[in-house]
Design a protein around this motif. Structure first.
Motif, mmCIF file in Angstrom:
data_model
loop_
_atom_site.group_PDB
_atom_site.id
_atom_site.type_symbol
_atom_site.label_atom_id
_atom_site.label_comp_id
_atom_site.label_asym_id
_atom_site.label_seq_id
_atom_site.Cartn_x
_atom_site.Cartn_y
_atom_site.Cartn_z
ATOM 1 N N GLU A 44 88.453 14.098 8.161
ATOM 2 C CA GLU A 44 87.007 14.202 8.389
ATOM 3 C C GLU A 44 86.599 15.620 8.799
ATOM 4 O O GLU A 44 85.471 16.031 8.555
ATOM 5 N N SER A 45 87.502 16.371 9.413
ATOM 6 C CA SER A 45 87.151 17.728 9.853
ATOM 7 C C SER A 45 86.913 18.668 8.674
ATOM 8 O O SER A 45 86.322 19.724 8.838
ATOM 9 N N SER A 47 84.824 18.257 6.449
ATOM 10 C CA SER A 47 83.392 18.286 6.148
ATOM 11 C C SER A 47 82.573 18.969 7.253
ATOM 12 O O SER A 47 81.348 18.985 7.175
ATOM 13 N N TRP A 48 83.231 19.507 8.260
ATOM 14 C CA TRP A 48 82.510 20.213 9.308
ATOM 15 C C TRP A 48 81.852 21.459 8.722
ATOM 16 O O TRP A 48 82.383 22.068 7.786
ATOM 17 N N LYS A 50 80.892 25.257 8.125
ATOM 18 C CA LYS A 50 81.661 26.498 8.261
ATOM 19 C C LYS A 50 80.707 27.634 8.598
ATOM 20 O O LYS A 50 79.557 27.637 8.178
#
Length: 78
Positions: A44-45, A47-48, A50
């Motif tokens: 899931e990270s 899709s954090w 940038k």
């Protein structure tokens, strides 16, 4: 001589398949509850959001609360 086997002389049934099933099921449950969540969070990270930047200051504080180590990260960037 009588070659009949009495009940006390019988060999125990081979339960290796059942034992293998129990160990496989237990291992799967352990992975599902303890191994899968970190993999899920890592995926899931991706899709954090940038951003570009340079870290100007970083500090890590630690303390013990209820017999557990606690950590806090302070990170400044520009």
């Amino acid at each position: 001589m009588d070659k009949r086997i009495t009940q006390t002389e019988r060999r125990p049934k081979n339960n290796s398949k059942m034992l293998g099933f129990i160990f496989t099921l237990t291992g799967g449950l352990v992975f599902y509850f303890f191994g899968f969540p970190p993999l899920k969070y890592g995926y899931e990270s991706k899709s954090w959001p940038k951003t570009q930047g340079t870290i100007t200051q970083s500090e890590i504080s630690s303390w013990i609360k209820d017999s557990n180590s606690q950590y806090d990260a302070q990170i400044n960037y520009s």
